[in-house]
Each structure stands twice: as C-alpha cells, then as structure tokens.
Write a protein that holds these residues in place. Structure first.
Motif, mmCIF file in Angstrom:
data_model
loop_
_atom_site.group_PDB
_atom_site.id
_atom_site.type_symbol
_atom_site.label_atom_id
_atom_site.label_comp_id
_atom_site.label_asym_id
_atom_site.label_seq_id
_atom_site.Cartn_x
_atom_site.Cartn_y
_atom_site.Cartn_z
ATOM 1 N N ALA A 149 0.836 -1.202 0.000
ATOM 2 C CA ALA A 149 0.000 0.000 0.000
ATOM 3 C C ALA A 149 0.867 1.246 0.000
ATOM 4 O O ALA A 149 1.872 1.319 0.715
ATOM 5 C CB ALA A 149 -0.912 0.000 1.214
ATOM 6 N N THR A 150 0.500 2.228 -0.803
ATOM 7 C CA THR A 150 1.123 3.553 -0.776
ATOM 8 C C THR A 150 0.030 4.590 -0.951
ATOM 9 O O THR A 150 -0.980 4.342 -1.615
ATOM 10 C CB THR A 150 2.161 3.730 -1.905
ATOM 11 O OG1 THR A 150 1.499 3.632 -3.178
ATOM 12 C CG2 THR A 150 3.264 2.684 -1.822
ATOM 13 N N GLY A 151 0.218 5.759 -0.347
ATOM 14 C CA GLY A 151 -0.673 6.880 -0.584
ATOM 15 C C GLY A 151 -2.020 6.812 0.101
ATOM 16 O O GLY A 151 -2.890 7.646 -0.170
ATOM 17 N N VAL A 152 -2.234 5.822 0.982
ATOM 18 C CA VAL A 152 -3.484 5.734 1.740
ATOM 19 C C VAL A 152 -3.144 5.532 3.210
ATOM 20 O O VAL A 152 -2.109 4.955 3.552
ATOM 21 C CB VAL A 152 -4.386 4.578 1.250
ATOM 22 C CG1 VAL A 152 -4.939 4.883 -0.122
ATOM 23 C CG2 VAL A 152 -3.652 3.251 1.258
ATOM 24 N N THR A 153 -4.016 6.024 4.074
ATOM 25 C CA THR A 153 -3.837 5.874 5.509
ATOM 26 C C THR A 153 -4.634 4.672 5.984
ATOM 27 O O THR A 153 -5.865 4.657 5.902
ATOM 28 C CB THR A 153 -4.288 7.140 6.251
ATOM 29 O OG1 THR A 153 -3.537 8.255 5.764
ATOM 30 C CG2 THR A 153 -4.055 6.989 7.753
ATOM 31 N N LEU A 154 -3.935 3.647 6.469
ATOM 32 C CA LEU A 154 -4.580 2.410 6.878
ATOM 33 C C LEU A 154 -4.539 2.259 8.392
ATOM 34 O O LEU A 154 -3.713 2.884 9.079
ATOM 35 C CB LEU A 154 -3.871 1.212 6.235
ATOM 36 C CG LEU A 154 -3.792 1.202 4.701
ATOM 37 C CD1 LEU A 154 -3.009 -0.005 4.223
ATOM 38 C CD2 LEU A 154 -5.180 1.220 4.084
ATOM 39 N N THR A 155 -5.418 1.427 8.917
ATOM 40 C CA THR A 155 -5.370 1.071 10.328
ATOM 41 C C THR A 155 -4.517 -0.176 10.487
ATOM 42 O O THR A 155 -4.163 -0.850 9.514
ATOM 43 C CB THR A 155 -6.775 0.798 10.878
ATOM 44 O OG1 THR A 155 -7.257 -0.446 10.345
ATOM 45 C CG2 THR A 155 -7.735 1.921 10.496
ATOM 46 N N GLU A 156 -4.191 -0.510 11.720
ATOM 47 C CA GLU A 156 -3.335 -1.675 11.958
ATOM 48 C C GLU A 156 -4.039 -2.980 11.587
ATOM 49 O O GLU A 156 -3.392 -4.013 11.425
ATOM 50 C CB GLU A 156 -2.906 -1.721 13.420
ATOM 51 C CG GLU A 156 -4.050 -1.824 14.413
ATOM 52 C CD GLU A 156 -3.573 -1.841 15.857
ATOM 53 O OE1 GLU A 156 -4.393 -2.212 16.729
ATOM 54 O OE2 GLU A 156 -2.410 -1.483 16.104
ATOM 55 N N ASP A 157 -5.355 -2.939 11.429
ATOM 56 C CA ASP A 157 -6.102 -4.144 11.060
ATOM 57 C C ASP A 157 -6.251 -4.316 9.549
ATOM 58 O O ASP A 157 -6.746 -5.344 9.094
ATOM 59 C CB ASP A 157 -7.497 -4.115 11.697
ATOM 60 C CG ASP A 157 -7.441 -4.158 13.216
ATOM 61 O OD1 ASP A 157 -6.534 -4.828 13.749
ATOM 62 O OD2 ASP A 157 -8.291 -3.522 13.852
#
Length: 260
Positions: A149-157
């Motif tokens: 993943a690049t350019g997106v804000t993800l959660t730890e899940d």
C-alpha cells in the motif's frame, strides 16, 4: 444491448440502463469486461442508488480504507479536484492490489464533468502480456509480485501487502494478462534480487503503458464506466483540467469466479 468494440481495448454499450441487472445482462457485461477490459455506458440517467444496484449485480461492494466516502452513500467514494490547490496525481495502477482479494471490478459515475481535460486512460494488459519476448514470459511464469500500500492511511487491522502472479490467468477468459500496478507498489518479484526486481517491474510497466496499448476516455455528462482490474490498469489525466471534475467510484468482488 448494443455493443461497439473499441481499440486497443474497451466496448461501448448502449441500450442498457445502469441499475439492477437481470442475470443474463450481468453475465453479458461480465463477459464483455473479461474480453475487452472496459465497458463504457453513455447517456445514463444514473444516481448513486442505481450505481450501487448495478454494482451489486456483480458481487459484494468493497471499500478502500483511507478513501473519502460519498456523504450519503458510504459504500462509494469521491474522486474530485474540487477544493484542491494542486491537481491530484495519478499513475497507472490497479485498484487496491495490496490485499489478498483485490476488487475485480471498478466503476466510475460522472457527477460533474470539467469543461476541458480530465480524461481517464486504460491499458490493455492482455496485449502487454502477449507483447513480451517469449524468453521473458517463460522466465516470469510462476513468479509473484509483492504489492504494498502507498498513498493511503490504513489502520493496523487493514491489509497492506499481498502477493499476486505476474502472469495472471483470467478466470473468465482463461487468457493471461500482465498483472502489476504502479512501480511504487510493486516492491519485489519472487526469485529476483532487489535490483533485478526493480528493473523488471519498470520494464513491464513501460510495456503496459505504451501509447498504442492505451484507451483514452473523454468523459461526458451521464457517463458510467466499468473496468476489470484483472486485465486493465488505469489512471486519470489531471493535466490541463479546466473546471470541476467529480466522480463517484464503487468497487466490487467477482461474485462467480475466484481469483487464481
């Protein structure tokens, strides 16, 4: 339903309304997507409700964490240049390829079409595969690319890394397509050193996006465009856009065929 086949990929479909489809209509569109990569439906009187009913004819809706949802329809997300001081950036990519089961299909509904520019480009990944030298195809057979993943804000899940075949056999047509995304998301190819991986990904990406391999779609009011992520990469051309460009996007799994 009337179909006009385009070059180097895509099909223009008329006499089909974007809404819940009969099973026979879904099967026909699914086949068109598998064979031609992109389906363009012009002059639609479609809102977000009808777009969602259309998408659910093909499978389950999926949403990418970090995208901006449509306020009234959180299963869809907004793609827009409105309120931005700089134009958005886009390179050829496959949607959400960094999860184990990426969305099979993506659709865009034109909400506001700019006065000028704002086209979407699509690459024919079947043709990219077929254009590879025989020895390179043989050397890539059985290898996987690690997508991140690049350019997106993800959660730890959230998933952020997945492996997919470089040469992907489409579950509907059986044809092989070159499956990759923007090089920043393709961090390694199995069995290759980091330098060899990077050089190979750059070469494959360049083969994919050669001008004669790309369809350039100019948006018109009422357009809905759907594509098959397993045989197409895409990007938006934000250069020289005059006016607001607003699209609502939905993504869906394949309800009949599992990814290999």
């Amino acid at each position: 339903m009337h179909v006009t086949v385009l070059e180097p990929l895509g099909a223009l479909v008329t006499d089909l309304a974007v809404d819940a489809l009969e099973p026979s209509q879904t099967a026909a569109v699914r086949t068109l997507l598998a064979e031609h990569g992109v389906v363009i439906l012009r002059g639609q009187d479609a809102d977000d409700d009808s777009l969602l009913r259309f998408l659910r004819s093909f499978g389950d809706i999926v949403f990418t964490t970090g995208e901006t949802p449509v306020a009234t329809h959180p299963d869809l997300n907004v793609v827009t240049n409105v309120g931005r001081t700089r134009p958005p950036r886009s390179t050829f990519h496959v949607d959400t390829s960094y999860v184990q089961e990426p969305p099979a299909y993506t659709a865009l509904r034109a909400v506001t079409v700019p006065e000028q520019g704002g086209q979407t480009l699509f690459s024919n990944q079947y043709r990219a595969h077929d254009a590879l030298p025989d020895d390179m195809r043989a050397g890539l057979d059985g290898r996987v690319i690690t997508h991140v993943a690049t350019g997106v804000t993800l959660t730890e899940d959230d998933e952020c890394r997945a492996e997919h075949p470089v040469l992907l056999a489409h579950p509907v047509t059986g044809r092989r397509a070159l499956y990759l995304s923007t090089p920043q998301r393709c961090v390694s190819i199995s069995g290759m050193s980091p330098d060899e991986s990077a050089q190979t990904v750059d070469y494959l990406f360049g083969m994919s996006i050669r001008p004669h391999n790309v369809l350039r779609h100019s948006w018109a009011a009422g357009d809905v465009v759907m594509w098959d992520n397993r045989c197409v990469m895409h990007r938006a051309d934000h250069a020289g856009v005059v006016g607001d460009r607003v699209m609502h996007r939905g993504m869906v799994t394949d309800g009949t065929a599992a990814r290999p």
